[in-house]
Design an enzyme around this catalytic site. Structure first.
Site, PDB file in Angstrom:
ATOM      1  N   ASP A 169     -67.214 -12.856  44.022  1.00 52.43           N
ATOM      2  CA  ASP A 169     -66.571 -14.029  44.743  1.00 52.43           C
ATOM      3  C   ASP A 169     -66.439 -15.114  44.804  1.00 52.43           C
ATOM      4  OD1 ASP A 169     -64.890 -15.776  46.430  1.00 52.43           O
ATOM      5  OD2 ASP A 169     -66.569 -14.457  47.971  1.00 52.43           O
ATOM      6  N   ASP A 193     -65.228 -13.402  55.562  1.00 56.27           N
ATOM      7  CA  ASP A 193     -64.346 -14.739  55.614  1.00 56.27           C
ATOM      8  C   ASP A 193     -64.047 -14.987  56.792  1.00 56.27           C
ATOM      9  OD1 ASP A 193     -61.928 -15.509  53.389  1.00 56.27           O
ATOM     10  OD2 ASP A 193     -60.918 -15.023  55.399  1.00 56.27           O
ATOM     11  N   TRP A 194     -62.713 -15.242  57.873  1.00 57.67           N
ATOM     12  CA  TRP A 194     -62.377 -15.790  59.093  1.00 57.67           C
ATOM     13  C   TRP A 194     -63.040 -15.218  59.990  1.00 57.67           C
ATOM     14  CZ3 TRP A 194     -61.457 -20.731  61.729  1.00 57.67           C
ATOM     15  CH2 TRP A 194     -60.944 -21.406  60.778  1.00 57.67           C
TER      16      TRP A 194
END
Length: 298
Positions: A249, A123-124
């Site tokens: 996802d 993710d980030w």
């Protein structure tokens, strides 16, 4: 800049998170020094494994990674990004930018003078972590990349569009429920509470609210030029790179092939897709720990 700090007692009853707290102050131009929290377990003279979290999680996400990796003889570090976990939280959304996040984490990395790093990012943690690799390639020995990407002004799919719209419209940003919704398995009430713990009320959630709109998914978005420059460096990175994406996802699960195609060190590696959704660390921690351990030469 108004800066909030989550009281320590908010974290008092966490299960499976017995780690000592470590802090450094990080700075970037135009901001005061901010206290950044990180976990640092295992022998200090061992090559580090750096675990970078994303939105809206914190180092608690890696609670099942840290003990087995440290027990195997690795130094394991898991920082909380500014605005998350036990780190300081600027109160205004305008205080957050992609470039400030990169600068804060660059300051942390260089203060600790980490080298020969194995990076695991999601993710980030990838949007920031891959920028760190581009800025300091000599500090990184290998990369393990999961459910993340480095956009340069392109739309990355309807899944992200839906998430960004939801994140801005929902009247209450329920971090624990958001993480639960990004997992295949159902989190326990204690786990949901642990993801809520850093945010006693909505005033603490400026960073979590702002992160989705900082992703550079349009050509005129801030940080497109910086990410393009990072890709130019990553396209020369020939040290080992492994992708292990959760294939369920719906937001980022399809982007592993771009990483494999663009980074030279990914050629010929045993890439895999695992039975997991976005927060693969919650769905398949044992499998991911094994992948990391097997990817590091004995």
């Amino acid at each position: 800049m108004q800066v909030l700090r989550t009281p320590d007692n908010a974290f008092a009853d966490l299960r499976d998170y017995p780690f000592a707290a470590h802090y450094v102050e990080v700075e970037t131009q135009g901001t005061p020094a901010l206290r950044l929290h990180y976990v640092d377990e295992g022998p200090r003279d061992a090559a580090p494994i750096l675990l970078l979290h994303g939105e809206p999680t914190w180092s608690y996400l890696y609670r099942k990674f840290i003990p087995p990796l440290a027990a195997a003889g690795h130094r394991v570090l898991a920082p909380d990004l500014i605005g998350f976990g036990k780190s300081d939280k600027p109160a205004s959304r305008d205080d957050y930018s992609y470039e400030r996040h990169v600068a804060w984490m660059s300051d942390w990395l260089t203060q600790l003078d980490l080298n020969n790093i194995t990076l695991f990012c999601q993710d980030w943690g990838g949007l920031i972590g891959l920028r760190l690799v581009a800025a300091f390639p000599d500090r990184f020995a290998r990369l393990v990349i999961s459910n993340t990407y480095l956009p340069v002004g392109e739309n990355i799919g309807p899944g992200f569009d839906g998430w960004r719209a939801f994140s801005q419209a929902t009247p209450e940003f329920k971090s624990g429920r958001i993480v639960d919704g990004g997992c295949n398995r159902a989190l326990t009430s204690a786990e949901i509470a642990a993801y809520d713990a850093p945010f006693p009320d909505e005033n603490f959630k400026a960073g979590a609210r702002q992160f989705p709109v900082l992703v550079p998914v349009t050509p005129d978005h801030l940080s497109v030029a910086e990410n393009s420059a990072a890709w130019a460096q990553l396209e020369r990175f020939d040290k080992p790179v492994l992708t292990c994406f959760g294939h369920q996802d719906k937001v980022l699960g399809h982007l592993d092939t771009e990483i494999q195609r663009r980074i030279p060190g990914a050629k010929g590696q045993p890439h895999c897709r695992i039975d997991a959704s976005h927060f693969c660390q919650e769905d398949q921690p044992e499998q991911l720990v094994a992948l990391i351990r097997n990817f590091i030469p004995a």
